[in-house]
Design an enzyme around this catalytic site. Structure first.
Site, PDB file in Angstrom:
ATOM      1  N   HIS A 222      -7.110   2.777  12.917  1.00 33.77           N
ATOM      2  CA  HIS A 222      -7.151   1.402  12.410  1.00 33.77           C
ATOM      3  C   HIS A 222      -7.710   0.395  13.418  1.00 33.77           C
ATOM      4  CE1 HIS A 222      -3.522   0.857  14.854  1.00 33.77           C
ATOM      5  NE2 HIS A 222      -3.736  -0.438  14.769  1.00 33.77           N
TER       6      HIS A 222
HETATM    7  C1  UD1 Z   1      -3.061  -5.788  13.602  1.00 34.73           C
HETATM    8  C2  UD1 Z   1      -3.004  -6.052  15.096  1.00 34.73           C
HETATM    9  C3  UD1 Z   1      -3.098  -4.751  15.853  1.00 34.73           C
HETATM   10  C4  UD1 Z   1      -2.051  -3.766  15.371  1.00 34.73           C
HETATM   11  C5  UD1 Z   1      -2.102  -3.625  13.870  1.00 34.73           C
HETATM   12  C6  UD1 Z   1      -0.947  -2.797  13.414  1.00 34.73           C
HETATM   13  C7  UD1 Z   1      -4.019  -8.172  15.779  1.00 34.73           C
HETATM   14  C8  UD1 Z   1      -5.175  -8.821  16.436  1.00 34.73           C
HETATM   15  N1  UD1 Z   1      -4.133  -6.882  15.521  1.00 34.73           N
HETATM   16  O1  UD1 Z   1      -4.322  -5.224  13.333  1.00 34.73           O
HETATM   17  O2  UD1 Z   1      -2.880  -4.995  17.231  1.00 34.73           O
HETATM   18  O3  UD1 Z   1      -2.311  -2.532  15.975  1.00 34.73           O
HETATM   19  O4  UD1 Z   1      -2.015  -4.913  13.242  1.00 34.73           O
HETATM   20  O5  UD1 Z   1      -1.144  -2.213  12.175  1.00 34.73           O
HETATM   21  O6  UD1 Z   1      -3.033  -8.833  15.529  1.00 34.73           O
HETATM   22  N2  UD1 Z   1      -4.976  -5.693   5.431  1.00 34.73           N
HETATM   23  C9  UD1 Z   1      -4.579  -5.451   4.143  1.00 34.73           C
HETATM   24  N3  UD1 Z   1      -3.243  -5.539   3.862  1.00 34.73           N
HETATM   25  C10 UD1 Z   1      -2.300  -5.878   4.782  1.00 34.73           C
HETATM   26  C11 UD1 Z   1      -2.736  -6.142   6.077  1.00 34.73           C
HETATM   27  C12 UD1 Z   1      -4.055  -6.048   6.410  1.00 34.73           C
HETATM   28  O7  UD1 Z   1      -5.389  -5.127   3.269  1.00 34.73           O
HETATM   29  O8  UD1 Z   1      -1.117  -5.934   4.434  1.00 34.73           O
HETATM   30  C13 UD1 Z   1      -6.415  -5.534   5.776  1.00 34.73           C
HETATM   31  C14 UD1 Z   1      -7.242  -6.786   5.515  1.00 34.73           C
HETATM   32  O9  UD1 Z   1      -8.495  -6.372   5.093  1.00 34.73           O
HETATM   33  C15 UD1 Z   1      -7.342  -7.390   6.908  1.00 34.73           C
HETATM   34  C16 UD1 Z   1      -7.387  -6.144   7.793  1.00 34.73           C
HETATM   35  O10 UD1 Z   1      -6.541  -5.214   7.149  1.00 34.73           O
HETATM   36  O11 UD1 Z   1      -8.467  -8.199   7.069  1.00 34.73           O
HETATM   37  C17 UD1 Z   1      -6.939  -6.366   9.212  1.00 34.73           C
HETATM   38  O12 UD1 Z   1      -5.610  -6.915   9.238  1.00 34.73           O
HETATM   39  P1  UD1 Z   1      -5.099  -7.732  10.530  1.00 34.73           P
HETATM   40  O13 UD1 Z   1      -3.674  -8.032  10.399  1.00 34.73           O
HETATM   41  O14 UD1 Z   1      -6.010  -8.867  10.800  1.00 34.73           O
HETATM   42  O15 UD1 Z   1      -5.338  -6.745  11.723  1.00 34.73           O
HETATM   43  P2  UD1 Z   1      -4.898  -5.217  11.881  1.00 34.73           P
HETATM   44  O16 UD1 Z   1      -6.141  -4.409  11.965  1.00 34.73           O
HETATM   45  O17 UD1 Z   1      -3.893  -4.876  10.871  1.00 34.73           O
HETATM   46  N1  UDP Z   2       3.415   3.898  10.938  1.00 33.63           N
HETATM   47  C1  UDP Z   2       4.047   4.032   9.706  1.00 33.63           C
HETATM   48  N2  UDP Z   2       3.300   4.413   8.635  1.00 33.63           N
HETATM   49  C2  UDP Z   2       1.972   4.677   8.725  1.00 33.63           C
HETATM   50  C3  UDP Z   2       1.343   4.537   9.994  1.00 33.63           C
HETATM   51  C4  UDP Z   2       2.101   4.128  11.080  1.00 33.63           C
HETATM   52  O1  UDP Z   2       5.255   3.828   9.591  1.00 33.63           O
HETATM   53  O2  UDP Z   2       1.357   5.016   7.700  1.00 33.63           O
HETATM   54  C5  UDP Z   2       4.217   3.470  12.100  1.00 33.63           C
HETATM   55  C6  UDP Z   2       4.121   4.378  13.296  1.00 33.63           C
HETATM   56  O3  UDP Z   2       5.054   5.424  13.190  1.00 33.63           O
HETATM   57  C7  UDP Z   2       4.406   3.438  14.440  1.00 33.63           C
HETATM   58  C8  UDP Z   2       3.821   2.122  13.959  1.00 33.63           C
HETATM   59  O4  UDP Z   2       3.685   2.242  12.550  1.00 33.63           O
HETATM   60  O5  UDP Z   2       5.790   3.264  14.648  1.00 33.63           O
HETATM   61  C9  UDP Z   2       2.499   1.940  14.591  1.00 33.63           C
HETATM   62  O6  UDP Z   2       1.815   0.934  13.943  1.00 33.63           O
HETATM   63  P1  UDP Z   2       0.227   0.819  13.963  1.00 33.63           P
HETATM   64  O7  UDP Z   2      -0.385   2.124  14.244  1.00 33.63           O
HETATM   65  O8  UDP Z   2      -0.133   0.106  12.729  1.00 33.63           O
HETATM   66  O9  UDP Z   2      -0.018  -0.235  15.146  1.00 33.63           O
HETATM   67  P2  UDP Z   2      -0.056  -0.166  16.740  1.00 33.63           P
HETATM   68  O10 UDP Z   2       1.134   0.562  17.239  1.00 33.63           O
HETATM   69  O11 UDP Z   2      -1.348   0.460  17.124  1.00 33.63           O
HETATM   70  O12 UDP Z   2      -0.068  -1.606  17.115  1.00 33.63           O
END
Ligand code: UD1
Ligand code: UDP
Length: 387
Positions: A222
Site C-alpha cells: 500500500h
Molecule cells: C495512510 C498513511 C500511511 C499508513 C496507511 C495505513 C499518511 C500520509 N499515510 O496511507 O502511513 O501506512 O495509512 O494503512 O497518513 N482509501 C479508501 N478508503 C479508505 C481509506 C483510503 O478508498 O477508507 C483510498 C483513497 O483512494 C485514498 C487512498 O486510499 O486516496 C490513500 O488513503 P490515505 O489515507 O491518504 O493514505 P494511505 O495510503 O491509506
Molecule cells: N492489517 C489488517 N488487515 C489488513 C491489512 C493489515 O488488520 O487487511 C493490520 C496489520 O495486521 C497491522 C496494521 O493493519 O497491524 C498495519 O497497517 P497498514 O499496513 O495499513 O499500515 P502501516 O503499518 O504500514 O502504517
C-alpha cells in the site's frame, strides 16, 4: 493518583488497532484515573479500514469523527487540524495521545502543541532517514512537538538522542523539556492479547477462505512509492506471480483500497490477469483477527507495511520488505527481513532463499514484554502527579 482527561487521536487503520492496546489498559488498570476521549479524523472510512476494528477489538466508538476523508496531503492535514483544534478547545484535555506517523498524527501534533496541550507520542523516534517519505516528515515533526516520547525500540530511542532529546531530563516535563522512554511496542501487547482469541473467534476461517495453513505467502502492498509508480507496482506483481507459479504456492493479498484503485484504473489488464490466476487470491482488507491468522499460518510475508513487517517477527515468519529502507532496522540486522525495493532479481533471490530455508531463524525479543501500554499510562499519570 491524579484524574486526567486524555484525548486519543486516530485516523488510519494501524492507529485504530494501536489504540485498542491503550483502551484495554485504561479499562483494565486505570479506569478511575483516566477518562479517554477518542477522536477519529476520518482519514480511513471504509468499513473494513475502520469500523471493523472498533467492533472486533472492543474499542469505544469515536466520541468525535471529523469525517475528513481522502485528499492531497495539505488539504487533508489542514482539515484535520481545523477539526482537532475545535475539539481541543471544547474538551480542554490534560494531554493528547498520538500514534505512529500518519497525517492524522501530524495534524494532532500541530493542533495540540500550538494550543499548548502536552503531546504524547507513541512510536516515537522511528526513522527511515528518507525525507521523501511522507511518514518521515510526520514522525520528525510529531516528535519535536511532543512532551512525552515513547520509543518502541533501542534504535528509535537512539535516534531521539541523536536529535538532541536527553534521557536524563527531569520533571516537570514540557515541550521544551521533553522526556524520552524506551517502552517496547504496544503492537506486541496486542499480538499477545489477540493471537489466542483470533483462533477461537475466527474458527473455520481457513476453510471459508479455501486456504491450507502453511501453504501460502501473505502479501500486502500500500506504500505510495509502490502504488503510485505504476511501473514499479507492475514489476512487483509480475515477479511475485511468476514466483508463485514456479513454486506452486498461493499468494494471499488483502489489498489496501489505494492499491486496488491503482490496479483498476491504471493496470486494468494486469488486474484482470491476477484475479483470474489460480495462484493469486486478491481479497478486500481483512479484520485484525483475520490478519493475525493469516500471518500466523503463512510460509512467508511480502510487504511494504510497517506494522506487518513487525508482525512477521512476532509470528516468527521470514519477511521480504518491498521498500528500500525501513524504520524497523533490527529486523533487517537480524536477517529475518530483507529489503528488496521493487527489484525483480532481489525479490526472486530472497523469495527462493526463504522458500528453501534449511536453517531455523532466530527471533529475539526486540519489542518489549507485552506490557508497553501499561507502562506508558503509568508514566503519563506520573507526569501529572509531579505537577
Ligand atoms: C495512510 C498513511 C500511511 C499508513 C496507511 C495505513 C499518511 C500520509 N499515510 O496511507 O502511513 O501506512 O495509512 O494503512 O497518513 N482509501 C479508501 N478508503 C479508505 C481509506 C483510503 O478508498 O477508507 C483510498 C483513497 O483512494 C485514498 C487512498 O486510499 O486516496 C490513500 O488513503 P490515505 O489515507 O491518504 O493514505 P494511505 O495510503 O491509506
Ligand atoms: N492489517 C489488517 N488487515 C489488513 C491489512 C493489515 O488488520 O487487511 C493490520 C496489520 O495486521 C497491522 C496494521 O493493519 O497491524 C498495519 O497497517 P497498514 O499496513 O495499513 O499500515 P502501516 O503499518 O504500514 O502504517
Amino acid at each position: 493518583m491524579p484524574q486526567i482527561k486524555l484525548i486519543n487521536i486516530v485516523g488510519a487503520r494501524p492507529q485504530i488497532i494501536k489504540a485498542s492496546a491503550i483502551s484495554r489498559a485504561i479499562r483494565n488498570y486505570y479506569s478511575k484515573e483516566i477518562t479517554e476521549i477518542i477522536v477519529h479524523t476520518g482519514q480511513h472510512y471504509d468499513k473494513e479500514m475502520s469500523e471493523v476494528f472498533f467492533d472486533e477489538l472492543e474499542i469505544h466508538k469515536p466520541h468525535y469523527n471529523l469525517g475528513v476523508g481522502s485528499a492531497i496531503h495539505g488539504r487533508q492535514t489542514s482539515l484535520m487540524i481545523t477539526g482537532i483544534e475545535e475539539v481541543l478547545i471544547q474538551e480542554k484535555p490534560d494531554c493528547v495521545l498520538l500514534f505512529g506517523d500518519t497525517n492524522s498524527t501530524l495534524a494532532g501534533a500541530l493542533a495540540a502543541s500550538k494550543l499548548h496541550f502536552p503531546v504524547i507520542h507513541i512510536e516515537a523516534g522511528l526513522r527511515s532517514f528518507n525525507k521523501t517519505m511522507p511518514e518521515e516528515l510526520n514522525r520528525i515533526m510529531s516528535d519535536h512537538s511532543s512532551t512525552l516520547l515513547f520509543a518502541p525500540t533501542n534504535a528509535a530511542f537512539k535516534n531521539l538522542m541523536s536529535e538532541g532529546f536527553r534521557p536524563e531530563n527531569s520533571p516537570p516535563y514540557t515541550i521544551n523539556n521533553p522526556k524520552i522512554y524506551l517502552t517496547g511496542d504496544i503492537m506486541y501487547d496486542n499480538t499477545l492479547f489477540f493471537a489466542g482469541l483470533a483462533e477461537k473467534k475466527k474458527e473455520g476461517f481457513f476453510e471459508k477462505m479455501l486456504l491450507k495453513r502453511n501453504n501460502y505467502v501473505l502479501v500486502t502492498i500500500h506504500r505510495d512509492t509502490n502504488t503510485d509508480d505504476i511501473d514499479r507496482l507492475k514489476e512487483i506483481l509480475i515477479t511475485l506471480k511468476k514466483l508463485a507459479e514456479e513454486n506452486d504456492i498461493v499468494l494471499v493479498m488483502p489489498l489496501h483500497p489505494r492499491t486496488i484503485v491503482s490496479l483498476k484504473t491504471r493496470l486494468n489488464n494486469l488486474y484482470d490477469e491476477l484475479t483470474h490466476s489460480a495462484y493469486i487470491k486478491i481479497i478486500p482488507p481483512v479484520s485484525f483477527l483475520e490478519m493475525i491468522l493469516l500471518e500466523k499460518n503463512c510460509r512467508m510475508i511480502v510487504t511494504d507495511s510497517g506494522g506487518v513487517q513487525k508482525e512477521s517477527h512476532f509470528f516468527r515468519k521470514p519477511c521480504i520488505v518491498l521498500r528500500n529502507e525501513t524504520e524497523w532496522i533490527e529486523l533487517v540486522n537480524n536477517g529475518t527481513a530483507k529489503l528488496v525495493g521493487a527489484d525483480p532479481d532481489s525479490i526472486r533471490h530472497e523469495f527462493l532463499s526463504f522458500m528453501n530455508l534449511q536453517t531455523v531463524l532466530e527471533y529475539p525479543g526486540f519489542y518489549g514484554d507485552g506490557k508497553a501500554a501499561e507502562f506508558i499510562l503509568n508514566e503519563i499519570l506520573l507526569m501529572f502527579e509531579k505537577e
